[in-house]
Scaffold this motif. Structure first.
Motif, PDB file in Angstrom:
ATOM      1  N   ARG A   3      -8.973  14.472  16.611  1.00  0.00           N
ATOM      2  CA  ARG A   3     -10.044  14.196  16.293  1.00  0.00           C
ATOM      3  C   ARG A   3     -10.727  15.474  15.801  1.00  0.00           C
ATOM      4  NH1 ARG A   3     -11.563  12.705  22.953  1.00  0.00           N
ATOM      5  NH2 ARG A   3     -10.057  10.925  22.424  1.00  0.00           N
ATOM      6  N   ARG A   4      -9.729  17.095  15.289  1.00  0.00           N
ATOM      7  CA  ARG A   4     -10.913  17.914  15.135  1.00  0.00           C
ATOM      8  C   ARG A   4     -10.584  18.008  13.456  1.00  0.00           C
ATOM      9  NH1 ARG A   4     -10.405  23.490  16.871  1.00  0.00           N
ATOM     10  NH2 ARG A   4     -11.650  24.102  15.292  1.00  0.00           N
ATOM     11  N   ILE A  10     -13.889  13.635   6.077  1.00  0.00           N
ATOM     12  CA  ILE A  10     -14.886  12.738   6.183  1.00  0.00           C
ATOM     13  C   ILE A  10     -15.750  13.844   4.841  1.00  0.00           C
ATOM     14  CG2 ILE A  10     -17.614  12.903   6.362  1.00  0.00           C
ATOM     15  CD1 ILE A  10     -16.643  12.160   9.259  1.00  0.00           C
ATOM     16  N   THR A  11     -15.409  14.764   5.094  1.00  0.00           N
ATOM     17  CA  THR A  11     -16.193  16.088   3.766  1.00  0.00           C
ATOM     18  C   THR A  11     -14.742  15.635   2.701  1.00  0.00           C
ATOM     19  OG1 THR A  11     -16.511  17.589   5.255  1.00  0.00           O
ATOM     20  CG2 THR A  11     -16.119  18.731   3.176  1.00  0.00           C
ATOM     21  N   ALA A  45     -24.560  14.478   7.073  1.00  0.00           N
ATOM     22  CA  ALA A  45     -25.059  14.570   8.686  1.00  0.00           C
ATOM     23  C   ALA A  45     -24.176  14.189   9.283  1.00  0.00           C
ATOM     24  CB  ALA A  45     -26.422  13.692   8.350  1.00  0.00           C
ATOM     25  N   VAL A  46     -23.483  12.912   9.125  1.00  0.00           N
ATOM     26  CA  VAL A  46     -21.830  12.840  10.073  1.00  0.00           C
ATOM     27  C   VAL A  46     -21.116  13.728  10.494  1.00  0.00           C
ATOM     28  CG1 VAL A  46     -20.496  11.320  11.034  1.00  0.00           C
ATOM     29  CG2 VAL A  46     -22.410  10.471  10.123  1.00  0.00           C
ATOM     30  N   ASP A  47     -20.347  14.845   8.607  1.00  0.00           N
ATOM     31  CA  ASP A  47     -19.767  15.551   9.491  1.00  0.00           C
ATOM     32  C   ASP A  47     -19.755  16.699  10.128  1.00  0.00           C
ATOM     33  OD1 ASP A  47     -19.591  18.050   7.361  1.00  0.00           O
ATOM     34  OD2 ASP A  47     -19.307  16.116   5.941  1.00  0.00           O
ATOM     35  N   GLY A  48     -21.655  17.450  10.438  1.00  0.00           N
ATOM     36  CA  GLY A  48     -21.937  18.316  10.067  1.00  0.00           C
ATOM     37  C   GLY A  48     -22.375  18.498  11.927  1.00  0.00           C
ATOM     38  N   LEU A  60     -10.423  25.087   7.589  1.00  0.00           N
ATOM     39  CA  LEU A  60     -11.338  24.434   6.216  1.00  0.00           C
ATOM     40  C   LEU A  60     -11.887  23.801   6.254  1.00  0.00           C
ATOM     41  CD1 LEU A  60      -9.299  23.708   3.531  1.00  0.00           C
ATOM     42  CD2 LEU A  60      -8.843  21.421   5.550  1.00  0.00           C
ATOM     43  N   GLY A  61     -12.773  23.448   7.445  1.00  0.00           N
ATOM     44  CA  GLY A  61     -14.264  23.039   7.165  1.00  0.00           C
ATOM     45  C   GLY A  61     -15.301  24.013   7.041  1.00  0.00           C
TER      46      GLY A  61
END
Length: 69
Positions: A3-4, A10-11, A45-48, A60-61
């Motif tokens: 999940r992480r 998404i990015t 917005a969703v990934d944040g 990495l994100g």
């Protein structure tokens, strides 16, 4: 994949949207370009949200997100 990894995926997809965005802009297809840009903004917005509120942030994100922005 865990999940992480979802915010990172998404990015990465947002980075891949750069190609169709540039192509549509060069072709003068501004409505399509606006829609692609809106999808990219929504995905940001969703990934944040997922990274912060679900605790799914990764090193990495933290590197990829500013690049994608």
């Amino acid at each position: 994949m865990t999940r992480r990894d979802i915010p990172n995926l998404i990015t990465l997809l947002r980075l891949l949207l750069l190609v169709p965005l540039v192509v549509t802009l060069l072709r003068g297809e501004f409505v399509s370009a606006l829609l692609i840009f809106a999808v990219a903004g929504l995905s940001d917005a969703v990934d944040g949200y997922l990274a912060r509120n679900c605790g799914w942030g990764t090193t990495l994100g933290a590197i990829l997100d500013p690049i994608a922005d």
